[in-house]
Design a protein around this motif. Structure first.
Motif, PDB file in Angstrom:
ATOM      1  N   SER A   1      -4.036   3.006  -0.054  1.00  0.00           N
ATOM      2  CA  SER A   1      -4.866   2.669  -1.217  1.00  0.00           C
ATOM      3  C   SER A   1      -5.980   3.685  -1.451  1.00  0.00           C
ATOM      4  CB  SER A   1      -5.493   1.276  -1.036  1.00  0.00           C
ATOM      5  OG  SER A   1      -4.508   0.266  -1.087  1.00  0.00           O
ATOM      6  N   TRP A   2      -5.927   4.837  -0.747  1.00  0.00           N
ATOM      7  CA  TRP A   2      -7.076   5.743  -0.732  1.00  0.00           C
ATOM      8  C   TRP A   2      -6.735   7.125  -1.283  1.00  0.00           C
ATOM      9  CZ3 TRP A   2      -9.222   1.542   0.320  1.00  0.00           C
ATOM     10  CH2 TRP A   2      -8.768   0.700   1.337  1.00  0.00           C
TER      11      TRP A   2
ATOM     12  N   THR B 286     -12.249   9.858   5.509  1.00  0.00           N
ATOM     13  CA  THR B 286     -12.336   8.883   6.608  1.00  0.00           C
ATOM     14  C   THR B 286     -11.320   7.769   6.412  1.00  0.00           C
ATOM     15  OG1 THR B 286     -14.689   9.406   6.800  1.00  0.00           O
ATOM     16  CG2 THR B 286     -13.906   7.467   7.976  1.00  0.00           C
ATOM     17  N   LEU B 287     -11.251   7.192   5.226  1.00  0.00           N
ATOM     18  CA  LEU B 287     -10.230   6.172   4.975  1.00  0.00           C
ATOM     19  C   LEU B 287      -8.829   6.792   4.959  1.00  0.00           C
ATOM     20  CD1 LEU B 287     -11.961   3.975   2.238  1.00  0.00           C
ATOM     21  CD2 LEU B 287     -11.440   3.324   4.602  1.00  0.00           C
TER      22      LEU B 287
ATOM     23  N   VAL C  16       2.885   4.815  -5.074  1.00  0.00           N
ATOM     24  CA  VAL C  16       2.541   3.615  -5.856  1.00  0.00           C
ATOM     25  C   VAL C  16       1.038   3.619  -6.083  1.00  0.00           C
ATOM     26  CG1 VAL C  16       4.463   2.230  -4.995  1.00  0.00           C
ATOM     27  CG2 VAL C  16       2.280   2.195  -3.778  1.00  0.00           C
ATOM     28  N   PRO C  17       0.551   2.936  -7.122  1.00  0.00           N
ATOM     29  CA  PRO C  17      -0.899   2.824  -7.333  1.00  0.00           C
ATOM     30  C   PRO C  17      -1.587   2.171  -6.144  1.00  0.00           C
ATOM     31  CG  PRO C  17       0.304   2.161  -9.300  1.00  0.00           C
ATOM     32  CD  PRO C  17       1.319   2.318  -8.215  1.00  0.00           C
TER      33      PRO C  17
ATOM     34  N   MET D  78       5.804   0.900   5.131  1.00  0.00           N
ATOM     35  CA  MET D  78       4.493   0.384   5.530  1.00  0.00           C
ATOM     36  C   MET D  78       3.416   0.943   4.630  1.00  0.00           C
ATOM     37  SD  MET D  78       3.577   2.372   9.120  1.00  0.00           S
ATOM     38  CE  MET D  78       2.068   1.390   9.301  1.00  0.00           C
ATOM     39  N   GLY D  79       2.232   0.348   4.719  1.00  0.00           N
ATOM     40  CA  GLY D  79       1.112   0.795   3.912  1.00  0.00           C
ATOM     41  C   GLY D  79      -0.202   0.551   4.630  1.00  0.00           C
ATOM     42  N   ASN D  80      -1.253   1.158   4.091  1.00  0.00           N
ATOM     43  CA  ASN D  80      -2.602   0.910   4.580  1.00  0.00           C
ATOM     44  C   ASN D  80      -3.465   0.522   3.393  1.00  0.00           C
ATOM     45  OD1 ASN D  80      -5.564   1.992   5.290  1.00  0.00           O
ATOM     46  ND2 ASN D  80      -4.496   1.449   7.167  1.00  0.00           N
ATOM     47  N   THR D  81      -4.163  -0.597   3.512  1.00  0.00           N
ATOM     48  CA  THR D  81      -4.893  -1.136   2.376  1.00  0.00           C
ATOM     49  C   THR D  81      -5.980  -2.082   2.856  1.00  0.00           C
ATOM     50  OG1 THR D  81      -4.560  -2.158   0.197  1.00  0.00           O
ATOM     51  CG2 THR D  81      -3.358  -3.135   2.058  1.00  0.00           C
TER      52      THR D  81
END
Length: 362
Positions: A38-39, A45-46, A76-77, A92-95
């Motif tokens: 999402s970054w 850092t994120l 993806v957005p 997988m994702g990070n959010t």
């Protein structure tokens, strides 16, 4: 040693190595995953924590498990990471789970409950208080499993074009604020906006919004907010912490070898230390630079905090009656918070208060 015995022993060793190589290869298969985040890449850092995570998994698995990270919008957005993982677009994702509060308000417990816990309390509740298990009961409904990763620590209250003197100043205020906190802002008369990081500056510059919060000094400096809004408020009462999560498609997770699952878990925990430690190190000098650049630092007035606190608790009382996931997590978190705050007051607050007094003398 006789020549015949030597050859026999050597042949046995050669045969063992021939058998062992395929066995090792089978236990360490080559796996490649895509990792949506999402970054934006500018937030080192994120997004940097996601790169760190991928590198740690590769190191732990001797480069057999490769996870390629993608910034928001590349696959993806940024606000659609959960959906992409759930439907298998990426493995997988990070959010921040609170981005998905409109699907279920209980997702806010994954990131930060407004007026909830600080960073140390929150990771303790997730790891040892059953928080992760309860969140995974919710994530299972979306075909996902989650593991906590980096946390921002306590966040700032954001950038405002005008001073906030009373809660009346919140009425009609178009405020970019993440996640579930928008429901509280709306209840006190504000107009919440949920906008990804890369779109906040132009919205604030054009006057589409009146105020915006993101994380804290280091990221806020990178995003340039001080150029278009001067009043910098604290604390971010909606985020006493800002906990991120790795979320994984549950079918893909179940097909991983157990030691690869362990690698993902260990690397996620390592990422928590990396992200949180870095924010704690880089935020203080960034705040000093922002003040030099013209930021006007202000605490939220007590009356504003109390108005928002009371509004939050009214919302929680309603959700506690109607949302089983919210009710279970809220009951667990608040019970832990009561004990934890007493302990923090004795130890952490006592130490910090003394050190602040001594700092003013030197």
């Amino acid at each position: 040693m006789k020549r015949r015995d030597f050859l026999t022993a050597g042949g046995a060793g050669l045969a063992a190595s021939v058998v062992a190589a395929p066995a090792i290869a089978q236990s360490m298969p080559e796996v490649k995953w895509r990792y949506a985040t999402s970054w934006p890449k500018s937030l080192d850092t994120l997004y940097g924590g996601c790169e760190f995570f991928s590198k740690r998994v590769a190191e732990i698995t001797d480069n057999r498990f490769q996870i390629q990270s993608f910034a928001a919008g590349e696959v993806v957005p940024g606000l659609q990471v959960l959906d992409a993982v759930a439907n298998g677009t990426v493995e997988m994702g990070n959010t921040a789970l609170y981005y998905y509060w409109s699907k279920n308000p209980a997702f806010t417990f994954g990131t930060s409950l407004p007026f909830g816990l600080n960073t140390r309390q929150h990771i303790a509740w997730l790891r040892f208080g059953g928080g992760t298990e309860m969140l995974n009961d919710l994530l299972k409904e979306y075909n996902c499993v989650g593991i906590p990763t980096g946390s921002t620590g306590a966040q700032m209250g954001g950038w405002f074009r005008k001073e906030i003197k009373t809660s009346e100043d919140l009425k009609g205020l178009k405020f970019r604020v993440g996640g579930f906190a928008g429901t509280i802002i709306a209840k006190v008369g504000g107009v919440p906006q949920q906008i990804v990081a890369g779109d906040i500056y132009p919205a604030l510059e054009k006057g589409t919004i009146d105020a915006a919060e993101w994380v804290g000094p280091y990221d806020d400096e990178k995003l340039g907010f001080v150029k278009v809004a001067k009043y910098y408020y604290y604390p971010g009462w909606w985020e006493g912490t800002g906990q991120g999560h790795n979320i994984i498609n549950i079918e893909r997770w179940n097909t991983l070898p157990k030691h690869y699952q362990a690698a993902v878990t260990a690397a996620s925990h390592d990422t928590f230390t990396w992200v949180t430690g870095k924010y704690d190190y880089v935020n203080p000098p960034a705040l000093r630079r922002l003040l030099v650049a013209g930021a006007i630092l202000r605490p939220f007035p007590q009356e504003v905090l109390e108005t928002c606190y009371n509004a939050a608790n009214e919302i929680y009382a309603d959700l506690w009656k109607t949302n089983p996931h919210f009710s279970k997590m809220y009951s667990s978190l608040t019970a832990y918070r009561s004990d934890s705050l007493a302990w923090m007051q004795v130890a952490e607050l006592g130490f910090d208060t003394f050190m602040m007094r001594m700092r003013t003398r030197t």
